[in-house]
Design a protein around this motif. Structure first.
Motif, PDB file in Angstrom:
ATOM      1  N   ARG A 196     -44.567  58.269 -24.974  1.00 25.62           N
ATOM      2  CA  ARG A 196     -45.987  58.511 -24.797  1.00 25.62           C
ATOM      3  C   ARG A 196     -46.467  57.765 -23.565  1.00 25.62           C
TER       4      ARG A 196
ATOM      5  N   ARG B 246     -51.939  56.040 -33.860  1.00 26.46           N
ATOM      6  CA  ARG B 246     -52.896  56.641 -32.927  1.00 26.46           C
ATOM      7  C   ARG B 246     -54.236  55.896 -32.928  1.00 26.46           C
ATOM      8  N   ASP B 247     -54.293  54.763 -33.640  1.00 23.48           N
ATOM      9  CA  ASP B 247     -55.562  54.055 -33.813  1.00 23.48           C
ATOM     10  C   ASP B 247     -55.737  52.931 -32.804  1.00 23.48           C
ATOM     11  N   TRP B 248     -55.338  53.171 -31.547  1.00 18.63           N
ATOM     12  CA  TRP B 248     -55.510  52.153 -30.523  1.00 18.63           C
ATOM     13  C   TRP B 248     -55.648  52.809 -29.157  1.00 18.63           C
ATOM     14  N   THR B 249     -56.216  52.033 -28.228  1.00 17.39           N
ATOM     15  CA  THR B 249     -56.325  52.483 -26.845  1.00 17.39           C
ATOM     16  C   THR B 249     -55.601  51.490 -25.951  1.00 17.39           C
ATOM     17  N   VAL B 250     -55.250  51.914 -24.765  1.00 20.93           N
ATOM     18  CA  VAL B 250     -54.592  51.031 -23.814  1.00 20.93           C
ATOM     19  C   VAL B 250     -55.470  49.820 -23.518  1.00 20.93           C
ATOM     20  N   GLU B 251     -56.778  50.046 -23.411  1.00 21.39           N
ATOM     21  CA  GLU B 251     -57.694  48.946 -23.105  1.00 21.39           C
ATOM     22  C   GLU B 251     -57.672  47.891 -24.211  1.00 21.39           C
ATOM     23  N   GLN B 252     -57.652  48.337 -25.472  1.00 19.03           N
ATOM     24  CA  GLN B 252     -57.642  47.389 -26.591  1.00 19.03           C
ATOM     25  C   GLN B 252     -56.343  46.577 -26.609  1.00 19.03           C
TER      26      GLN B 252
ATOM     27  N   ASP C 194     -49.210  56.244 -23.032  1.00 22.18           N
ATOM     28  CA  ASP C 194     -49.837  54.956 -23.319  1.00 22.18           C
ATOM     29  C   ASP C 194     -48.793  53.887 -23.654  1.00 22.18           C
TER      30      ASP C 194
END
Length: 347
Positions: free
Chosen positions: A138, A308-314, A140
């Protein structure tokens, strides 16, 4: 992709020079094998790198635009991708351009190999612009891997890593003082990974936290066993960093716990213990961690790839904080190890 076993190569044991026969042991020239002779170019800009994969450690399936040759020098492993084959010392893996391939270490020690490319720069000669693309990764995850790799490379220069690599040249007492201050952190690490299990509750991530705890529990006692019963010194910075990680395991998100436990703690541990296993060659504590930390690092990437419960920023924010705390902690342990040893010498 093709694996050529060492036994399959034609061998010679003597040569004739000026009419006399000379024994040369056993020689297997790559160019006497049709596949290898066709694969290796006559004119080449060689790039050669040692590669090591510990037991269970993976180099994920990837591709690159240039042909590559992997010569297994020690241990055992398995190829992945277009072909799945067990490999062992002496085997040669030829990888054409664009072939999907990866490797995993097997057996008790994994393997060491030489990675050779014949044109252009080496695949990882510039770590920030590697000449590879990972298959099925992926975007991310790839971003987080790259970011964490940068933190790990920077940590190579940490004062504690430099100290343990140069431990034999240090003044009397530094070795013992380093272990004593490390013990305080090792004791806290046990509480941190236990707190993570409690924090996960009954979530799907609980299984990973349980597995991590099971594989780490009791390791602080292995460190204590080589310290001859000395008291563990208390230090406010070591205690403060330990408390910060404990707090994040109790109040942070499940993703944050995964990032801190596996990417920051185990990522830094992999580098530190790899250096320590040479400085303390007879220690089970360092030997055990040298084999396990890489696997525990990969646990974190696998967990993130399934969520899927995260973002790159977090994740980037958690990574940054975790590595800042680890740099602070390890700088402090190195400083206290030197200072305490010097104070003992003065008194």
């Amino acid at each position: 992709m093709e694996v050529i076993e060492r036994e399959a190569l034609e061998q010679i044991t003597s040569v004739v020079v000026d009419g006399a026969v000379h024994d040369i042991g056993l020689l297997k020239d790559f160019h006497r094998n049709p596949t290898l002779a066709a694969f290796v170019p006559d004119l080449a800009r060689l790039s050669i790198s040692w590669v090591r994969l510990r037991p269970g450690e993976e180099l994920s399936v990837h591709q690159h635009p240039t042909k590559s040759m992997i010569i297994v020098a020690e241990g055992t492993g398995r190829t992945m991708g277009d072909a799945t084959t067990d490999i062992r010392s002496g085997d040669i893996v030829v990888v054409p351009p664009g072939a999907r391939h990866g490797f995993v270490g097997t057996g008790p020690t994994g393997f060491w190999a030489l990675s050779i490319q014949f044109e252009g720069t080496g695949l990882y000669e510039d770590p920030d612009n590697a000449r590879v693309s990972f298959v099925g990764d992926r975007a991310d995850i790839a971003t987080i891997r790259a970011e964490n790799d940068k933190y790990m490379r920077a940590y190579e220069g940490n004062a504690l890593v430099r100290l343990i690599r140069d431990i034999d040249a240090q003044p009397v007492g530094v070795r013992e003082s380093l272990l004593d201050h490390l013990q305080g952190w090792s004791n806290a690490f046990q509480r941190i990974i236990a707190a993570r299990v409690v924090g996960e509750g009954d979530s799907p991530a609980r299984a990973l936290a349980d597995e991590h705890l099971t594989e780490e529990v009791g390791h602080h006692r292995l460190l204590a066993a080589i310290r001859d019963g000395r008291d563990v010194p208390w230090d406010p910075v070591i205690a403060g960093v330990s408390s910060w990680f404990l707090d994040r395991m109790a109040t942070g998100s499940s993703v944050e716990r995964t990032v801190l436990a596996h990417l920051a703690l185990e990522g830094s541990g992999m580098i530190f213990h790899a250096a320590g296993v040479h400085a303390f060659a007879s220690s089970e504590y360092f030997r055990l961690h040298d084999g396990a930390d890489a696997e525990h690092l990969e646990m974190g990437y696998r967990e993130l790839s399934e969520r899927r419960d995260w973002t790159v920023e977090q994740v980037s924010a958690a990574l940054r904080q975790g590595w800042q705390m680890m740099e602070l902690l390890c700088d402090r342990i190195a400083d206290r190890a030197r200072s305490a040893a010097l104070a003992d010498h003065v008194h």
